[in-house]
Motif scaffolding. Structure first.
Motif, PDB file in Angstrom:
ATOM      1  N   LEU A 111       9.166  -4.473  73.015  1.00  0.00           N
ATOM      2  CA  LEU A 111       9.909  -3.423  72.307  1.00  0.00           C
ATOM      3  C   LEU A 111      10.397  -2.361  73.292  1.00  0.00           C
ATOM      4  N   ASP A 112       9.553  -1.996  74.231  1.00  0.00           N
ATOM      5  CA  ASP A 112       9.956  -1.029  75.255  1.00  0.00           C
ATOM      6  C   ASP A 112      11.096  -1.593  76.105  1.00  0.00           C
ATOM      7  N   GLY A 113      11.067  -2.894  76.354  1.00  0.00           N
ATOM      8  CA  GLY A 113      12.131  -3.523  77.121  1.00  0.00           C
ATOM      9  C   GLY A 113      13.475  -3.454  76.404  1.00  0.00           C
ATOM     10  N   LEU A 114      13.462  -3.602  75.087  1.00  0.00           N
ATOM     11  CA  LEU A 114      14.696  -3.470  74.318  1.00  0.00           C
ATOM     12  C   LEU A 114      15.230  -2.039  74.407  1.00  0.00           C
ATOM     13  N   ASP A 115      14.343  -1.066  74.267  1.00  0.00           N
ATOM     14  CA  ASP A 115      14.763   0.331  74.373  1.00  0.00           C
ATOM     15  C   ASP A 115      15.332   0.630  75.756  1.00  0.00           C
ATOM     16  N   ALA A 116      14.714   0.060  76.778  1.00  0.00           N
ATOM     17  CA  ALA A 116      15.182   0.289  78.142  1.00  0.00           C
ATOM     18  C   ALA A 116      16.579  -0.277  78.350  1.00  0.00           C
ATOM     19  N   LEU A 117      16.853  -1.422  77.751  1.00  0.00           N
ATOM     20  CA  LEU A 117      18.189  -2.009  77.873  1.00  0.00           C
ATOM     21  C   LEU A 117      19.232  -1.162  77.151  1.00  0.00           C
ATOM     22  N   VAL A 118      18.862  -0.593  76.012  1.00  0.00           N
ATOM     23  CA  VAL A 118      19.795   0.305  75.311  1.00  0.00           C
ATOM     24  C   VAL A 118      20.104   1.513  76.181  1.00  0.00           C
ATOM     25  N   THR A 119      19.083   2.058  76.813  1.00  0.00           N
ATOM     26  CA  THR A 119      19.288   3.200  77.718  1.00  0.00           C
ATOM     27  C   THR A 119      20.199   2.798  78.875  1.00  0.00           C
ATOM     28  N   GLU A 120      19.989   1.612  79.414  1.00  0.00           N
ATOM     29  CA  GLU A 120      20.827   1.130  80.516  1.00  0.00           C
ATOM     30  C   GLU A 120      22.272   0.934  80.053  1.00  0.00           C
ATOM     31  N   LEU A 121      22.432   0.434  78.837  1.00  0.00           N
ATOM     32  CA  LEU A 121      23.775   0.289  78.271  1.00  0.00           C
ATOM     33  C   LEU A 121      24.460   1.647  78.144  1.00  0.00           C
ATOM     34  N   ALA A 122      23.739   2.630  77.633  1.00  0.00           N
ATOM     35  CA  ALA A 122      24.303   3.971  77.467  1.00  0.00           C
ATOM     36  C   ALA A 122      24.732   4.545  78.807  1.00  0.00           C
ATOM     37  N   THR A 123      23.908   4.343  79.827  1.00  0.00           N
ATOM     38  CA  THR A 123      24.257   4.815  81.165  1.00  0.00           C
ATOM     39  C   THR A 123      25.495   4.115  81.686  1.00  0.00           C
ATOM     40  N   ALA A 124      25.574   2.801  81.466  1.00  0.00           N
ATOM     41  CA  ALA A 124      26.737   2.032  81.933  1.00  0.00           C
ATOM     42  C   ALA A 124      28.013   2.489  81.249  1.00  0.00           C
ATOM     43  N   VAL A 125      27.929   2.770  79.954  1.00  0.00           N
ATOM     44  CA  VAL A 125      29.113   3.268  79.234  1.00  0.00           C
ATOM     45  C   VAL A 125      29.518   4.631  79.770  1.00  0.00           C
ATOM     46  N   ARG A 126      28.541   5.506  79.974  1.00  0.00           N
ATOM     47  CA  ARG A 126      28.822   6.845  80.485  1.00  0.00           C
ATOM     48  C   ARG A 126      29.445   6.806  81.877  1.00  0.00           C
ATOM     49  N   GLU A 127      29.022   5.842  82.678  1.00  0.00           N
ATOM     50  CA  GLU A 127      29.532   5.732  84.044  1.00  0.00           C
ATOM     51  C   GLU A 127      30.783   4.864  84.138  1.00  0.00           C
ATOM     52  N   GLN A 128      31.338   4.517  82.974  1.00  0.00           N
ATOM     53  CA  GLN A 128      32.587   3.748  82.928  1.00  0.00           C
ATOM     54  C   GLN A 128      32.458   2.383  83.612  1.00  0.00           C
ATOM     55  N   ALA A 129      31.333   1.719  83.403  1.00  0.00           N
ATOM     56  CA  ALA A 129      31.148   0.371  83.946  1.00  0.00           C
ATOM     57  C   ALA A 129      32.183  -0.567  83.344  1.00  0.00           C
ATOM     58  N   ASP A 130      32.522  -1.630  84.079  1.00  0.00           N
ATOM     59  CA  ASP A 130      33.545  -2.540  83.589  1.00  0.00           C
ATOM     60  C   ASP A 130      32.990  -3.431  82.474  1.00  0.00           C
ATOM     61  N   GLY A 131      33.905  -4.128  81.808  1.00  0.00           N
ATOM     62  CA  GLY A 131      33.544  -4.949  80.663  1.00  0.00           C
ATOM     63  C   GLY A 131      32.491  -5.996  80.959  1.00  0.00           C
ATOM     64  N   PRO A 132      32.641  -6.798  82.024  1.00  0.00           N
ATOM     65  CA  PRO A 132      31.619  -7.811  82.310  1.00  0.00           C
ATOM     66  C   PRO A 132      30.219  -7.236  82.506  1.00  0.00           C
ATOM     67  N   ARG A 133      30.122  -6.049  83.108  1.00  0.00           N
ATOM     68  CA  ARG A 133      28.814  -5.417  83.295  1.00  0.00           C
ATOM     69  C   ARG A 133      28.206  -5.023  81.946  1.00  0.00           C
ATOM     70  N   LEU A 134      29.003  -4.436  81.069  1.00  0.00           N
ATOM     71  CA  LEU A 134      28.506  -4.065  79.750  1.00  0.00           C
ATOM     72  C   LEU A 134      28.086  -5.312  78.969  1.00  0.00           C
ATOM     73  N   LEU A 135      28.897  -6.347  79.058  1.00  0.00           N
ATOM     74  CA  LEU A 135      28.586  -7.571  78.329  1.00  0.00           C
ATOM     75  C   LEU A 135      27.310  -8.218  78.849  1.00  0.00           C
ATOM     76  N   ALA A 136      27.087  -8.184  80.155  1.00  0.00           N
ATOM     77  CA  ALA A 136      25.853  -8.743  80.716  1.00  0.00           C
ATOM     78  C   ALA A 136      24.629  -8.037  80.134  1.00  0.00           C
ATOM     79  N   LEU A 137      24.706  -6.718  79.985  1.00  0.00           N
ATOM     80  CA  LEU A 137      23.600  -5.963  79.388  1.00  0.00           C
ATOM     81  C   LEU A 137      23.462  -6.280  77.903  1.00  0.00           C
ATOM     82  N   ASP A 138      24.586  -6.419  77.224  1.00  0.00           N
ATOM     83  CA  ASP A 138      24.611  -6.783  75.802  1.00  0.00           C
ATOM     84  C   ASP A 138      23.879  -8.111  75.606  1.00  0.00           C
ATOM     85  N   ILE A 139      24.273  -9.127  76.366  1.00  0.00           N
ATOM     86  CA  ILE A 139      23.659 -10.442  76.222  1.00  0.00           C
ATOM     87  C   ILE A 139      22.190 -10.415  76.639  1.00  0.00           C
TER      88      ILE A 139
END
Length: 227
Positions: A111-139
């Protein structure tokens, strides 16, 4: 013709390495849907035999990522409305089951791992990461949900469509990047919260709707009217 540079294959199982490298190139957008995959060029780029490349491509064909046959060129699959409808209907059922099962079986660390990935996704969005990077975190998030469910056959079913999902989502992002960026964090945060301590019926609905939202978005971009 210029050959897309690929990471050189390490000498483990060359067919598996070839499949890994070509898959990476497809997911990075170097080979677009419908693009040809030529054994001679791939073998030269990877510095392995054509036979190993051929075996690697056969593995990718089993994943539904490429198509080919006798006297037909091997190509990355096209993203068609019919394929999207089939793959996403299967994924909706699988994701629903995975999420509800994970709610009952996930450990605190998972469960903590899922929360950590959401946090990483939020950081990637904030830092304007490209689509493939966001999708890799999504998957990666969904990989963890399936792993947390603790059902080996369910995990195998996910792996049977995972590559196609990645490719189709890549097409979705390239066509509607702002729409995806605007939703990806909130949707995954809600899933993580419900898996941790949510109502099972609501979790099931949200998990399924998460997939249908992606399907509708992609079908809109493909110009299909039957959403």
């Amino acid at each position: 013709m210029e050959v897309t540079p690929l990471r050189k294959a390490a000498r483990r199982g060359l067919a598996e390495e070839a499949a890994d490298r070509v898959r990476e190139a497809i997911f990075a957008g170097h080979f677009r849907p419908g693009a040809p995959l030529r054994e001679v060029e791939l073998a030269a780029s990877l510095e392995i035999s054509r036979g190993s490349v051929r075996e690697g491509l056969a593995l990718l064909a089993k994943e539904g990522l490429i198509r080919g046959g006798w006297h037909r060129p091997t190509t990355v699959v096209d993203v068609t409305a019919a394929d999207v409808a089939e793959v996403y209907s299967v994924r909706a059922a699988l994701d629903r089951l995975a999420a509800v099962t994970a709610r009952s079986h996930a450990t605190a660390d998972e469960l903590d791992g899922l929360d950590a990935l959401v946090t990483e996704l939020a950081t990637a969005v904030r830092e304007q990461a490209d689509g493939p990077r966001l999708l890799a975190l999504d998957i990666a998030f969904h990989d963890r949900v399936y792993a947390a469910a603790g059902n080996g056959r369910l995990l195998d079913a996910w792996h049977s469509v995972r590559s196609q999902v990645f490719l189709f989502q890549l097409q979705r992002i390239s066509s509607a990047h702002r729409h995806y960026r605007g939703r990806v964090v909130a949707e995954h945060r809600e899933l993580a919260t419900l898996i941790r301590a949510g109502d099972p019926d609501r979790l099931a609905r949200i998990a399924e709707e998460h997939v249908h939202t992606a399907r509708r978005s992609l079908l809109t971009e493909l110009g299909d009217g039957s959403r």
